[in-house]
Structures are given as C-alpha cells and as structure tokens.
Motif scaffolding. Structure first.
Motif, PDB file in Angstrom:
ATOM      1  N   LEU A  60       0.860  -1.178   0.000  1.00 13.92           N
ATOM      2  CA  LEU A  60       0.000   0.000   0.000  1.00 13.92           C
ATOM      3  C   LEU A  60       0.894   1.225   0.000  1.00 13.92           C
ATOM      4  CD1 LEU A  60      -2.504  -1.131   2.772  1.00 13.92           C
ATOM      5  CD2 LEU A  60      -2.822  -1.245   0.313  1.00 13.92           C
ATOM      6  N   GLY A  61       0.597   2.175  -0.903  1.00 10.56           N
ATOM      7  CA  GLY A  61       1.478   3.325  -1.006  1.00 10.56           C
ATOM      8  C   GLY A  61       0.787   4.591  -1.450  1.00 10.56           C
ATOM      9  N   THR A  62       1.537   5.685  -1.367  1.00  8.71           N
ATOM     10  CA  THR A  62       1.070   6.992  -1.820  1.00  8.71           C
ATOM     11  C   THR A  62       1.609   7.305  -3.211  1.00  8.71           C
ATOM     12  OG1 THR A  62       2.927   8.053  -0.692  1.00  8.71           O
ATOM     13  CG2 THR A  62       0.855   7.911   0.523  1.00  8.71           C
ATOM     14  N   THR A  63       2.361   6.377  -3.779  1.00  8.96           N
ATOM     15  CA  THR A  63       2.868   6.507  -5.138  1.00  8.96           C
ATOM     16  C   THR A  63       2.564   5.210  -5.876  1.00  8.96           C
ATOM     17  OG1 THR A  63       5.037   5.668  -4.462  1.00  8.96           O
ATOM     18  CG2 THR A  63       4.759   8.060  -4.494  1.00  8.96           C
ATOM     19  N   VAL A  64       2.494   5.268  -7.194  1.00 12.99           N
ATOM     20  CA  VAL A  64       2.266   4.072  -7.997  1.00 12.99           C
ATOM     21  C   VAL A  64       3.401   3.090  -7.733  1.00 12.99           C
ATOM     22  CG1 VAL A  64       2.131   3.168 -10.351  1.00 12.99           C
ATOM     23  CG2 VAL A  64       0.979   5.305  -9.771  1.00 12.99           C
ATOM     24  N   GLY A  65       3.060   1.892  -7.301  1.00 16.16           N
ATOM     25  CA  GLY A  65       4.061   0.875  -6.998  1.00 16.16           C
ATOM     26  C   GLY A  65       4.742   1.044  -5.662  1.00 16.16           C
ATOM     27  N   GLY A  66       4.339   2.054  -4.894  1.00 13.95           N
ATOM     28  CA  GLY A  66       4.995   2.341  -3.616  1.00 13.95           C
ATOM     29  C   GLY A  66       4.498   1.465  -2.479  1.00 13.95           C
ATOM     30  N   ALA A  67       5.234   1.522  -1.366  1.00 13.03           N
ATOM     31  CA  ALA A  67       4.876   0.764  -0.164  1.00 13.03           C
ATOM     32  C   ALA A  67       5.024   1.642   1.081  1.00 13.03           C
ATOM     33  CB  ALA A  67       5.748  -0.482  -0.060  1.00 13.03           C
ATOM     34  N   ALA A 112       0.561  17.015   2.490  1.00 15.11           N
ATOM     35  CA  ALA A 112       0.371  18.449   2.284  1.00 15.11           C
ATOM     36  C   ALA A 112      -0.489  18.748   1.055  1.00 15.11           C
ATOM     37  CB  ALA A 112       1.724  19.136   2.148  1.00 15.11           C
ATOM     38  N   VAL A 113      -0.526  17.822   0.105  1.00 13.96           N
ATOM     39  CA  VAL A 113      -1.298  17.991  -1.128  1.00 13.96           C
ATOM     40  C   VAL A 113      -2.245  16.797  -1.278  1.00 13.96           C
ATOM     41  CG1 VAL A 113       0.540  19.303  -2.261  1.00 13.96           C
ATOM     42  CG2 VAL A 113       0.451  16.832  -2.533  1.00 13.96           C
ATOM     43  N   ASP A 114      -3.270  16.936  -2.130  1.00 15.47           N
ATOM     44  CA  ASP A 114      -4.139  15.797  -2.410  1.00 15.47           C
ATOM     45  C   ASP A 114      -3.262  14.609  -2.793  1.00 15.47           C
ATOM     46  OD1 ASP A 114      -6.337  17.375  -1.950  1.00 15.47           O
ATOM     47  OD2 ASP A 114      -6.979  17.487  -4.047  1.00 15.47           O
ATOM     48  N   THR A 115      -3.461  13.467  -2.138  1.00 17.22           N
ATOM     49  CA  THR A 115      -2.573  12.324  -2.308  1.00 17.22           C
ATOM     50  C   THR A 115      -3.370  11.063  -2.607  1.00 17.22           C
ATOM     51  OG1 THR A 115      -0.982  13.321  -0.780  1.00 17.22           O
ATOM     52  CG2 THR A 115      -0.766  10.955  -1.185  1.00 17.22           C
ATOM     53  N   ASP A 116      -3.070  10.441  -3.734  1.00 20.09           N
ATOM     54  CA  ASP A 116      -3.718   9.184  -4.104  1.00 20.09           C
ATOM     55  C   ASP A 116      -3.118   8.037  -3.306  1.00 20.09           C
ATOM     56  OD1 ASP A 116      -5.285  10.501  -5.994  1.00 20.09           O
ATOM     57  OD2 ASP A 116      -3.866  10.126  -7.617  1.00 20.09           O
ATOM     58  N   ILE A 117      -3.946   7.048  -2.996  1.00 21.05           N
ATOM     59  CA  ILE A 117      -3.518   5.836  -2.298  1.00 21.05           C
ATOM     60  C   ILE A 117      -3.667   4.670  -3.277  1.00 21.05           C
ATOM     61  CG2 ILE A 117      -3.921   4.303  -0.330  1.00 21.05           C
ATOM     62  CD1 ILE A 117      -3.039   7.156   0.448  1.00 21.05           C
ATOM     63  N   TYR A 118      -2.623   3.834  -3.359  1.00 21.16           N
ATOM     64  CA  TYR A 118      -2.605   2.705  -4.295  1.00 21.16           C
ATOM     65  C   TYR A 118      -2.320   1.397  -3.565  1.00 21.16           C
ATOM     66  CZ  TYR A 118      -1.999   6.390  -7.782  1.00 21.16           C
ATOM     67  OH  TYR A 118      -2.163   7.504  -8.552  1.00 21.16           O
ATOM     68  N   PHE A 119      -2.833   0.292  -4.141  1.00 28.17           N
ATOM     69  CA  PHE A 119      -2.401  -1.025  -3.683  1.00 28.17           C
ATOM     70  C   PHE A 119      -1.859  -1.803  -4.868  1.00 28.17           C
ATOM     71  CE2 PHE A 119      -6.767  -2.226  -4.832  1.00 28.17           C
ATOM     72  CZ  PHE A 119      -6.613  -3.480  -5.391  1.00 28.17           C
ATOM     73  N   THR A 120      -0.846  -2.613  -4.588  1.00 25.04           N
ATOM     74  CA  THR A 120      -0.215  -3.445  -5.605  1.00 25.04           C
ATOM     75  C   THR A 120      -0.139  -4.863  -5.062  1.00 25.04           C
ATOM     76  OG1 THR A 120       1.149  -1.560  -6.259  1.00 25.04           O
ATOM     77  CG2 THR A 120       1.824  -3.733  -7.074  1.00 25.04           C
ATOM     78  N   PRO A 121      -0.929  -5.792  -5.629  1.00 26.26           N
ATOM     79  CA  PRO A 121      -0.897  -7.166  -5.122  1.00 26.26           C
ATOM     80  C   PRO A 121       0.277  -7.963  -5.688  1.00 26.26           C
ATOM     81  CG  PRO A 121      -2.520  -6.981  -6.872  1.00 26.26           C
ATOM     82  CD  PRO A 121      -1.954  -5.603  -6.653  1.00 26.26           C
ATOM     83  N   THR A 122       0.791  -8.853  -4.854  1.00 23.66           N
ATOM     84  CA  THR A 122       1.744  -9.864  -5.304  1.00 23.66           C
ATOM     85  C   THR A 122       1.053 -11.194  -5.050  1.00 23.66           C
ATOM     86  OG1 THR A 122       3.623  -8.479  -4.732  1.00 23.66           O
ATOM     87  CG2 THR A 122       4.067 -10.826  -5.063  1.00 23.66           C
ATOM     88  N   ILE A 123       0.450 -11.712  -6.088  1.00 26.18           N
ATOM     89  CA  ILE A 123      -0.310 -12.961  -6.011  1.00 26.18           C
ATOM     90  C   ILE A 123       0.187 -13.846  -7.139  1.00 26.18           C
ATOM     91  CG2 ILE A 123      -2.386 -12.163  -4.802  1.00 26.18           C
ATOM     92  CD1 ILE A 123      -3.584 -11.468  -7.530  1.00 26.18           C
ATOM     93  N   ASP A 124       0.981 -14.862  -6.795  1.00 20.41           N
ATOM     94  CA  ASP A 124       1.543 -15.701  -7.850  1.00 20.41           C
ATOM     95  C   ASP A 124       1.646 -17.148  -7.396  1.00 20.41           C
ATOM     96  OD1 ASP A 124       3.703 -15.570  -6.126  1.00 20.41           O
ATOM     97  OD2 ASP A 124       4.876 -14.255  -7.401  1.00 20.41           O
ATOM     98  N   GLY A 125       2.101 -17.975  -8.295  1.00 17.71           N
ATOM     99  CA  GLY A 125       2.122 -19.414  -8.050  1.00 17.71           C
ATOM    100  C   GLY A 125       0.867 -20.020  -8.651  1.00 17.71           C
ATOM    101  N   THR A 126       0.434 -21.125  -8.112  1.00 14.41           N
ATOM    102  CA  THR A 126      -0.787 -21.780  -8.570  1.00 14.41           C
ATOM    103  C   THR A 126      -1.947 -20.805  -8.485  1.00 14.41           C
ATOM    104  OG1 THR A 126       0.061 -23.839  -7.651  1.00 14.41           O
ATOM    105  CG2 THR A 126      -2.264 -23.794  -8.243  1.00 14.41           C
ATOM    106  N   ALA A 127      -2.804 -20.781  -9.487  1.00 14.53           N
ATOM    107  CA  ALA A 127      -3.936 -19.857  -9.520  1.00 14.53           C
ATOM    108  C   ALA A 127      -4.799 -20.002  -8.273  1.00 14.53           C
ATOM    109  CB  ALA A 127      -4.774 -20.085 -10.765  1.00 14.53           C
ATOM    110  N   GLY A 128      -5.156 -18.873  -7.681  1.00 11.22           N
ATOM    111  CA  GLY A 128      -5.990 -18.880  -6.488  1.00 11.22           C
ATOM    112  C   GLY A 128      -7.463 -19.038  -6.833  1.00 11.22           C
ATOM    113  N   THR A 129      -8.208 -19.560  -5.864  1.00 16.83           N
ATOM    114  CA  THR A 129      -9.652 -19.739  -6.043  1.00 16.83           C
ATOM    115  C   THR A 129     -10.452 -18.982  -4.989  1.00 16.83           C
ATOM    116  OG1 THR A 129      -9.600 -21.741  -4.694  1.00 16.83           O
ATOM    117  CG2 THR A 129      -9.369 -22.013  -7.095  1.00 16.83           C
TER     118      THR A 129
END
Length: 141
Positions: free
Chosen positions: A72-79, A102-119
């Motif tokens: 979860l980050g305040t920048t694209v790809g950030g944590a 101090a300025v309007d700040t977007d919040i982003y999430f970047t999942p790391t979901i890999d290996g066998t496909a999840g259900t």
C-alpha cells in the motif's frame, strides 16, 4: 465546531473544527479481476490531512500457490503505507499511519499474487485520516 474563545488563554482564536474520514476498497474474491503486480487506486486523501491508520482487513484468505501479499502506497508501486502485507490469513493487518500529506494524495495497492492460480480471497483496504486544515474560520492576532 468548538468555540475555543471561552477557554483561558485561547481568547484570540475563532471557531475551528476538523474532519475525520476514511476511504476503502474491497479486493474482489474472484481474482480474475485483479492482476499480479498491477497498481490500483484506492482513493484520494485531501490536502492537509494526517493519515492516522491504515489497515488491511482480510475476510477470506487468499490461496495463491506461492505469494499472497499486497503493498500500500502513496505513489504508484509504492509501499509507504504497508509493505508485503499478508493476504494469506483472515484478520486485520496493520499498515503504517501517522503520515501527513500536504497535497491531495492518491492511495494505491499493488498485489503480489503468484504461483498456482488462487480460487479464494477477499480483503478490504481501509485508510483513516483527519483533515487538519479544514478549519471553519481564521485565527486572529
């Protein structure tokens, strides 16, 4: 609103207030709708706000074969708000709070979901904040 003028030592202040809010998004249970390593916008925190808490609420554990985490980050790809928060077990996973924006700040999430496909998998990202600059009047000299 609180009238601070009536308290001793605060007779020079006009009416003030602050706003408390939260933004959130649900990561879908059917993982076909989000992609490993992609960046997703949760929402925008208003300028002059203090992020007081960041939580990941996992209601159904994710079951990808290798990795089930999110940044979860305040920048694209950030944590900046949370790094490798686990999606693998139900419960609340705390991120990082006490961050002033101090300025309007977007919040982003970047999942790391890999290996066998999840259900399975369902979680909510919750960001709580206080608008510290949302006063209703000015301070007087």
């Amino acid at each position: 609103m609180t009238d601070l003028r009536k308290y001793a030592g605060n007779n020079r202040k006009a009416l003030t207030s602050s706003t408390v809010g939260s933004i959130g998004i649900t990561l879908p249970g059917n993982m076909g709708t989000i992609v490993n390593g992609e960046n997703y916008k949760v929402g925008t925190i208003p300028a002059g706000s203090l992020i007081t808490a960041v939580n990941l609420v996992v209601t159904t554990a994710f079951n990808y074969g290798t990795t089930n985490t999110v940044d979860l980050g305040t920048t694209v790809g950030g944590a900046e708000l949370g790094n490798d928060l686990s999606l693998a077990a139900t419960g609340v996973v705390a991120g990082t709070g006490s961050i002033y924006v101090a300025v309007d700040t977007d919040i982003y999430f970047t999942p790391t979901i890999d290996g066998t496909a999840g259900t399975a998998g369902d979680a909510k990202v919750v960001v709580e904040f206080v608008e510290t600059d949302s006063y209703m009047a000015t301070f007087t000299a």
